[in-house]
Design an enzyme around this catalytic site. Sequence first.
Site, PDB file in Angstrom:
ATOM      1  N   ASP A 139       0.874  -1.162   0.000  1.00 50.51           N
ATOM      2  CA  ASP A 139       0.000   0.000   0.000  1.00 50.51           C
ATOM      3  C   ASP A 139       0.921   1.224   0.000  1.00 50.51           C
ATOM      4  O   ASP A 139       2.116   1.114   0.287  1.00 50.51           O
ATOM      5  CB  ASP A 139      -0.892  -0.034   1.246  1.00 50.51           C
TER       6      ASP A 139
ATOM      7  N   ASP B 295      -0.196   5.115   0.881  1.00 45.90           N
ATOM      8  CA  ASP B 295      -0.486   6.059   1.955  1.00 45.90           C
ATOM      9  C   ASP B 295      -0.573   5.325   3.290  1.00 45.90           C
ATOM     10  O   ASP B 295      -1.334   4.373   3.440  1.00 45.90           O
ATOM     11  CB  ASP B 295      -1.799   6.793   1.674  1.00 45.90           C
TER      12      ASP B 295
END
Length: 218
Positions: free
Chosen positions: A17, A19
């Site tokens: 991922d 953020d």
Amino acid sequence: MRSDNLDVGSATPVLFDVDGVLIDTADAHGRVWRAWARLHGLDPEAIWRATQGRRRTDTLRRVAPHLDPVEEHRVLDRLMAAEEPGFRAFDGAAPLLHALPPHLWAVVTSSRATPTAARLARTGLPVPQVRVCAEDVSEGKPSPEGYLTAAARLAVDPARCVVVEDSPAGIEAGLAAGCTVYAVASTHSPAELSRAHVCFPSLSEAARELTPVHPSEE
């Protein structure tokens, strides 16, 4: 020290991922969504909780189906543009990404493609060839579609992959894809991330497990 029960080696594909995992954006996203909520007379904290690990499109559909999503994207873009200069990569992100074989890592994010590439470059991180972004999937996290798509683009079995996530929705997506899931407690408490195979206090700690070990170092 490497985990005794998770075999992560130099040939392990890693799906990140962005953020909250590679780039520290949580406070900025919180300010943006709370400001947006106040503009519409909505509960800022409830809206912020609803965004966790999810695509903006899915969040808008969930919390404000009566609003024009095109216009709300414009509003959120304006609010986010003011925050972008303050984004920073997490400690350990750049060395880890540079140490991984380029053909064996990818990013899977709920953010859109153009901002994702720009954000990675702006924070000094390499931009991988395989990036699965909001526009690339029909269903966002917790659907496994993003991680399955990334594994397919890397031409690897999802069961070989390690997913690195910071949100419960992302963890569920990785598990549903059949991947091993590492959590980093950058935006949620370890208790909220308990579904992951292992939880680390920071990306730097996770990087010790993920950085390839050469034979001379073993």
